[in-house]
Design a protein around this motif. Structure first.
Motif, mmCIF file in Angstrom:
data_model
loop_
_atom_site.group_PDB
_atom_site.id
_atom_site.type_symbol
_atom_site.label_atom_id
_atom_site.label_comp_id
_atom_site.label_asym_id
_atom_site.label_seq_id
_atom_site.Cartn_x
_atom_site.Cartn_y
_atom_site.Cartn_z
ATOM 1 N N VAL A 179 0.871 -1.170 0.000
ATOM 2 C CA VAL A 179 0.000 0.000 0.000
ATOM 3 C C VAL A 179 0.914 1.227 0.000
ATOM 4 O O VAL A 179 1.875 1.284 0.778
ATOM 5 C CB VAL A 179 -0.909 0.018 1.246
ATOM 6 C CG1 VAL A 179 -1.863 1.214 1.201
ATOM 7 C CG2 VAL A 179 -1.698 -1.283 1.364
ATOM 8 N N GLY A 180 0.629 2.185 -0.882
ATOM 9 C CA GLY A 180 1.473 3.376 -0.954
ATOM 10 C C GLY A 180 0.657 4.646 -1.032
ATOM 11 O O GLY A 180 -0.527 4.619 -1.381
ATOM 12 N N ASP A 181 1.297 5.770 -0.724
ATOM 13 C CA ASP A 181 0.628 7.058 -0.931
ATOM 14 C C ASP A 181 1.211 7.707 -2.187
ATOM 15 O O ASP A 181 1.997 7.090 -2.913
ATOM 16 C CB ASP A 181 0.762 7.953 0.306
ATOM 17 C CG ASP A 181 2.201 8.381 0.582
ATOM 18 O OD1 ASP A 181 3.082 8.214 -0.294
ATOM 19 O OD2 ASP A 181 2.447 8.881 1.696
ATOM 20 N N ASP A 182 0.825 8.975 -2.470
ATOM 21 C CA ASP A 182 1.246 9.599 -3.728
ATOM 22 C C ASP A 182 2.734 9.908 -3.781
ATOM 23 O O ASP A 182 3.273 10.192 -4.847
ATOM 24 C CB ASP A 182 0.457 10.901 -3.954
ATOM 25 C CG ASP A 182 -0.990 10.593 -4.262
ATOM 26 O OD1 ASP A 182 -1.264 9.533 -4.861
ATOM 27 O OD2 ASP A 182 -1.849 11.411 -3.896
ATOM 28 N N SER A 183 3.390 9.866 -2.635
ATOM 29 C CA SER A 183 4.822 10.209 -2.629
ATOM 30 C C SER A 183 5.708 9.003 -2.916
ATOM 31 O O SER A 183 6.912 9.156 -3.087
ATOM 32 C CB SER A 183 5.197 10.771 -1.247
ATOM 33 O OG SER A 183 5.270 9.716 -0.295
ATOM 34 N N CYS A 184 5.132 7.837 -2.973
ATOM 35 C CA CYS A 184 5.999 6.652 -3.082
ATOM 36 C C CYS A 184 6.575 6.521 -4.485
ATOM 37 O O CYS A 184 5.968 6.928 -5.466
ATOM 38 C CB CYS A 184 5.262 5.378 -2.656
ATOM 39 S SG CYS A 184 4.081 4.743 -3.846
ATOM 40 N N SER A 185 7.787 5.988 -4.540
ATOM 41 C CA SER A 185 8.387 5.658 -5.843
ATOM 42 C C SER A 185 9.345 4.497 -5.644
ATOM 43 O O SER A 185 9.782 4.223 -4.522
ATOM 44 C CB SER A 185 9.129 6.866 -6.420
ATOM 45 O OG SER A 185 10.304 7.116 -5.672
ATOM 46 N N PHE A 186 9.659 3.831 -6.744
ATOM 47 C CA PHE A 186 10.401 2.568 -6.679
ATOM 48 C C PHE A 186 11.449 2.525 -7.778
ATOM 49 O O PHE A 186 11.121 2.730 -8.948
ATOM 50 C CB PHE A 186 9.431 1.392 -6.862
ATOM 51 C CG PHE A 186 8.321 1.393 -5.858
ATOM 52 C CD1 PHE A 186 8.475 0.746 -4.636
ATOM 53 C CD2 PHE A 186 7.128 2.075 -6.097
ATOM 54 C CE1 PHE A 186 7.464 0.770 -3.679
ATOM 55 C CE2 PHE A 186 6.111 2.104 -5.155
ATOM 56 C CZ PHE A 186 6.278 1.456 -3.944
ATOM 57 N N ALA A 187 12.688 2.250 -7.414
ATOM 58 C CA ALA A 187 13.735 2.120 -8.432
ATOM 59 C C ALA A 187 14.550 0.862 -8.206
ATOM 60 O O ALA A 187 14.851 0.503 -7.063
ATOM 61 C CB ALA A 187 14.649 3.346 -8.409
ATOM 62 N N LEU A 188 14.893 0.240 -9.308
ATOM 63 C CA LEU A 188 15.774 -0.948 -9.284
ATOM 64 C C LEU A 188 17.081 -0.538 -9.931
ATOM 65 O O LEU A 188 17.102 -0.178 -11.106
ATOM 66 C CB LEU A 188 15.119 -2.094 -10.061
ATOM 67 C CG LEU A 188 13.960 -2.729 -9.328
ATOM 68 C CD1 LEU A 188 13.144 -3.608 -10.265
ATOM 69 C CD2 LEU A 188 14.488 -3.562 -8.148
ATOM 70 N N THR A 189 18.185 -0.603 -9.202
ATOM 71 C CA THR A 189 19.381 0.111 -9.633
ATOM 72 C C THR A 189 20.650 -0.718 -9.847
ATOM 73 O O THR A 189 21.736 -0.125 -9.928
ATOM 74 C CB THR A 189 19.683 1.198 -8.580
ATOM 75 O OG1 THR A 189 19.783 0.538 -7.308
ATOM 76 C CG2 THR A 189 18.609 2.247 -8.524
ATOM 77 N N PRO A 190 20.585 -2.047 -10.012
ATOM 78 C CA PRO A 190 21.866 -2.755 -10.162
ATOM 79 C C PRO A 190 22.693 -2.273 -11.353
ATOM 80 O O PRO A 190 23.922 -2.286 -11.284
ATOM 81 C CB PRO A 190 21.455 -4.220 -10.341
ATOM 82 C CG PRO A 190 20.011 -4.206 -10.700
ATOM 83 C CD PRO A 190 19.452 -2.984 -10.044
ATOM 84 N N VAL A 191 22.048 -1.824 -12.439
ATOM 85 C CA VAL A 191 22.837 -1.413 -13.606
ATOM 86 C C VAL A 191 23.501 -0.052 -13.414
ATOM 87 O O VAL A 191 24.337 0.341 -14.214
ATOM 88 C CB VAL A 191 21.987 -1.408 -14.902
ATOM 89 C CG1 VAL A 191 21.484 -2.821 -15.192
ATOM 90 C CG2 VAL A 191 20.835 -0.425 -14.820
ATOM 91 N N ASN A 192 23.134 0.662 -12.368
ATOM 92 C CA ASN A 192 23.886 1.888 -12.030
ATOM 93 C C ASN A 192 25.249 1.548 -11.436
ATOM 94 O O ASN A 192 26.184 2.340 -11.519
ATOM 95 C CB ASN A 192 23.113 2.735 -11.007
ATOM 96 C CG ASN A 192 21.967 3.504 -11.649
ATOM 97 O OD1 ASN A 192 21.888 3.576 -12.872
ATOM 98 N ND2 ASN A 192 21.088 4.054 -10.829
ATOM 99 N N LEU A 193 25.325 0.380 -10.798
ATOM 100 C CA LEU A 193 26.562 -0.022 -10.123
ATOM 101 C C LEU A 193 27.363 -1.044 -10.934
ATOM 102 O O LEU A 193 28.537 -1.262 -10.654
ATOM 103 C CB LEU A 193 26.237 -0.670 -8.768
ATOM 104 C CG LEU A 193 25.625 0.219 -7.700
ATOM 105 C CD1 LEU A 193 25.222 -0.622 -6.500
ATOM 106 C CD2 LEU A 193 26.605 1.314 -7.284
ATOM 107 N N GLY A 194 26.725 -1.668 -11.888
ATOM 108 C CA GLY A 194 27.375 -2.805 -12.554
ATOM 109 C C GLY A 194 27.282 -4.057 -11.700
ATOM 110 O O GLY A 194 28.124 -4.950 -11.790
ATOM 111 N N LEU A 195 26.246 -4.129 -10.900
ATOM 112 C CA LEU A 195 26.065 -5.248 -9.974
ATOM 113 C C LEU A 195 25.459 -6.451 -10.707
ATOM 114 O O LEU A 195 24.470 -6.314 -11.412
ATOM 115 C CB LEU A 195 25.085 -4.786 -8.878
ATOM 116 C CG LEU A 195 24.939 -5.667 -7.657
ATOM 117 C CD1 LEU A 195 26.043 -5.330 -6.653
ATOM 118 C CD2 LEU A 195 23.580 -5.450 -6.987
ATOM 119 N N PRO A 196 26.040 -7.632 -10.507
ATOM 120 C CA PRO A 196 25.554 -8.823 -11.227
ATOM 121 C C PRO A 196 24.316 -9.387 -10.547
ATOM 122 O O PRO A 196 24.424 -10.282 -9.713
ATOM 123 C CB PRO A 196 26.718 -9.789 -11.102
ATOM 124 C CG PRO A 196 27.344 -9.441 -9.782
ATOM 125 C CD PRO A 196 27.154 -7.948 -9.626
#
Ligand code: NI
Ligand code: NI
Ligand code: NI
Lengths: 257, 257, 257, 257, 257, 257
Positions: E118-135
């Motif tokens: 459950v979220g409100d209007d401020s929520c956001s979600f990011a998946l970031t392994p490719v920012n780090l080069g993480l396998p």
């Protein structure tokens, strides 16, 4: 009449009786065999013996080559022999192959689909798809993998060499090798012993063996690649050559095309 | 006290010591056995020998029949014997069964769950669910498929016939058959050899054998069908008859109902 | 030159020719072997014999220990030996190992990856990862499960004991044990027999054996747990000790750390 | 008569007609429904509409609670509703659920087993096993996973909250939400469109969807653990309380025992 | 103290309380969180809310970058975050993520591992392994496949773009988007509703969802190939660059090496 | 020339340029497309856009009907379109479909095999095998199951109805629907964003998505049954009728034979 059926107490006995065609697994013979199996299942038979009779020279010659299709998959799911193999595995009681004489091609598949095999010294077993250029199928290959040491299965299938009774015993194809004179009584005693056991438990356990034996899951893409490989085989000139050579009773000349 | 435990260097030895009940695998005996296994695992034992002593007449009689439930699944995941079988497979070092005497029912499952089996000429092995009408389960059936030639597993389970030491050797149940007089020294030497090897590597490889051996995935629908089959078996009159006959020491009369 | 290649009709023969290093499976030897396999595949060879020559004292010593990495997974998918094992399984015709002399470590993997094995009385086979503390991998473990009775595979791998020719025969490692004097002629006859069969059918069946043999699906979470176990092994002090002891030709002292 | 059947060209229409019992899925109603499905399949119907009529207040109340067993698995493979769900998935043509009114419990399973769902603004859907303490089964859980976003499936099942038409549309339960007045004509047009397509191709594709949708293979040990979990649920006091509270039309008091 | 725990009736509430580090998922925070989860499980909590408080600017920044290893697999099975994700999935009652503010990297994994969001209007979600080069690993990738439309999962992971509340709703990341002022009361009402349901049934169904969600079996060879791919990634210069750039708060320059 | 290729920084763009044949996926066009993909992969392109140009009326008409075989499996593993679909999934960087205009049949498969789809208001998507009586295959069916809500996939395929841009958005076929005027700039920005991310990590994650998406293992017997079903379809009169009607631009009359 290609098959005779009898019932001795709780044990059913089905005998192939078409020696003039070396008990080849024609559509007609298979239809009769499956019909008799249904009768015996309905009669709540607790063990089934499948035999060509004590002392037969040929247990069965395998597929009836005249019935193999040209340029089409000869081992479709609905092929009569494939249906028969499934019927043996689904039979609600143990099926015991009692074997005198030589067993060829698809008939070896049939015998290996039985739950238990008893043979005498005359028995032998050959797997022959590579003599014909036949694109053997995955369910059949799985049957061998489950039943035989892997290298032995490969040798049998890549050489098409008949395996004699002694080898068949040492490679666990046979549960028991017994003298011809005792083959019938030994096998009957084994079947009768099974017939005294709890039949619902026996059937449920056989079914679990079957389900687990069938478990070799492959991704769809892998399977579609295998189908393509097999497609190339049954469209090949070698497949035509294999069938022709067999019918003309001459050695085939395969060219890999 | 149903079990005695000793540690010889890096090798643990667990001995069943309840011959008056033929080492039946009662809840009490199993609890003690599992407790001792935990002690030996904590002591970083590098090989474990499981035995009933050299020269025992009965290695173990198997399940304690008096503890089997009525009209319920007798082989639930949480059943003590099921827990013991898993504990053996998860033990972080190889477990060697050292066997004199006869092994019955669930005790044969136990022995076959060990990594290596050494027996003398007196050893024998029987699988007996069909004597009781017991609805054998899938994890157990899988254990046999992984361990024995398929037709041999079926013969053992459908006939409930005890397999003697010679057959057990030829069918690869035994790793080694040795004279009774050498059983202990041979087995100890084998265990001690293993104990000199890299234990983390041994444990990681054993775990991989286990994971791969457990791999026989089935679709949920298939499994639910199997559960129904088994349900029919443990609700059947035959299951009641099998248990009664066993307790009354008379042959059961099964009617397939 | 580590390998000599010859072609006799439709049969290819690859011989390891580096006895001074006991035919250790170095990167260089493997590269040459794989190159020759490609040549023979392109020449549409219908059977391949892999040998170290009749009468060799050592068939191969296995992995070249000097090439094993430190503190890293030594059995990555791209490791040269892993590539070679896959090349043997993907070779489009049956590969027959012809064996005189002792076979060690990774070389036993290689021989067991061949489709058929023929040996003389001098042959022996040892699986040795636990001598080094090497974290054996899942694909390799699966290879043993498919090829050997489970308890035998475990004994071989947990004891690292060399198995002699008689045991290798009785445990189905060998398809055939023949006198040294007949080893070559027997194996050639076997290969030549295969070479007369329909090659497309042979190749399609070999591929189906391979796909089915590789089928042991595991959930990703299970596999990631196994990787962690293996990670602990190759980061352990014992792995360092195993390699050092081997190079210093002394027995290792493993501490389970 | 619980069901009326009609055939309009190549389209079959089955209507639940037992509003006095809120079309509860009793054995009797299910038997009639399955019988009519067989008739329509035999008539080579090319699309099937399953409905409770336009404007119904309750599409179906789900399982007939009076028929649930006590202290036994209520969702065995042979349970009539389980049979019906399989019959819908195996029906050789697409099945379209046309929905007015509320759908409860097992009836939601039924609707979700249809290939396509069309609803009007009055439709709603609730999954209610946790109101009863019913040990939902794996095949059913798989059905939800295949059909709904995972978090939505969980919310529906953990809260037992009825989902209204707007939510059902946004969560893809519905293929189409249409005004009540157009429900019948819209659905018929959809069915008639399908009926003009190649029926063998449609059937083969539906079967492939089914096989792939059923593919979620689990190792036997995992499944046996799940069975044990479910066993605890149907033997729990909460299950008795859930059934009692439902019959007494009062809220249940669950204690987790 | 990184986490505060409270229990309201049968509902547990765990709140991340380390805003100075943006609730980064450090070893310390994770240890505390898992400890509190065990307490609440032992208290037989029937629903669990996981939150960073209403109105938080950052729900959690994800992995604590300073704790990622160099040149080693950063997502081993034993990694604390991996343990936490499993603990959430194994928690014996539904876990509801209540989200205000931005969720980053591994914290998005955590939220997506909860049963309901459950979220409100401020929520956001990011998946970031490719920012780090993480396998990124397979169990994690599977988590996305089960939870999100496939193309959406790919866009999120290949772009590392934060998804705002409206998109998160339309892509079914959120079960419900509610005004900030109602976030707490709405979520509590949802949790309380679940807490009135039969807890054993809820737990058994959650476990079945988990087992089925984890079912994506791969052959060992496939997995070993994936491990090699991942190995190349965590040994790459780009991985070093990704971590450095992040710490130096500058955009990374990746060269694919 | 059926395809034009350009490279803008790290982003490759492939444009179908054969509007006179409505960009039908002929062998020739596919060959050119795959060749250009290899060039761009070799150039280490980090994102690939596949388009027919902004404002195209038809993105692609799908399979070139004139090239479909008669009475043979038209979707063999080696079929050029099947090869193209695999090439897109194996491309070592994300592939983005940029779509104006209508997409038909096999071209919808192609678009759905891309990682991300961006469309304008003119885009539409139809799946048309049931218009021809084409025996759709399992790998293709799996592609839909992974990519679309199950009931939506079924409606698309059973009705062959073109789905317009608004529906395509709400059913998650599109990642983004943007005005025609912004289609190019939006898509380029998306591709360029991806191109700044760590390419090894992106490639390893894409490969894991692929492997997991392909995981839907089926037992060999199940697959052989599916092949038989498909065989009946491509041998049927309806398949002939479907192809003829298409060429003659008239509605087909299917008889289910
Ligand atoms: Ni190496
Ligand atoms: Ni043997
Ligand atoms: Ni949606």
């Amino acid at each position: 009449m290609y098959v005779s059926s009898e019932q001795a107490g709780d044990v059913g006995i089905l005998t192939l009786t078409h020696p003039e065609k070396r008990n080849a697994l024609s559509r007609a013979l298979i239809a009769e065999l499956m019909e008799q199996m249904e009768v015996l299942a309905a009669a709540r038979c607790r063990a089934l013996i499948l035999t060509a009779g004590v002392g037969a020279r040929v247990w069965s010659a395998g597929h009836d080559i005249n019935e193999l299709p040209h340029g089409e998959d000869p081992l479709l799911y609905s092929d009569p022999l494939e249906q028969l193999l499934r019927a043996v595995r689904h039979f609600p009681a143990p099926v015991i192959a009692m074997v005198s004489g030589s067993v060829w091609g698809g008939a070896t598949d049939l015998v290996l689909s039985c739950d238990i095999i008893v043979g005498d010294d005359s028995c032998s077993f050959a797997l022959t798809p590579v003599n014909l250029g036949l694109p053997y199928n995955t369910a059949g290959t799985l049957n061998f993998i489950r039943r035989l040491p892997l290298n032995v299965a490969k040798e049998m299938i890549f050489t098409a060499r008949p395996i004699d009774a002694a080898e068949a015993e040492s490679w666990h194809i046979l549960n028991h090798r017994v003298p011809t004179a005792e083959l019938q009584s030994f096998t009957l005693a084994l079947a009768n012993r099974i017939a005294t056991k709890a039949p619902l438990a026996v059937a449920a356990i056989k079914e679990q063996f079957r389900m687990l034996g069938d478990s070799a899951p492959l991704q769809p893409g892998i399977f579609e690649r295998i189908q393509e490989l097999r497609h190339k085989v049954y469209k090949s000139r070698d497949y035509v050559e294999g069938i022709s050579a067999f019918k003309e009773k001459r050695p085939p000349r395969f060219r890999g095309e």
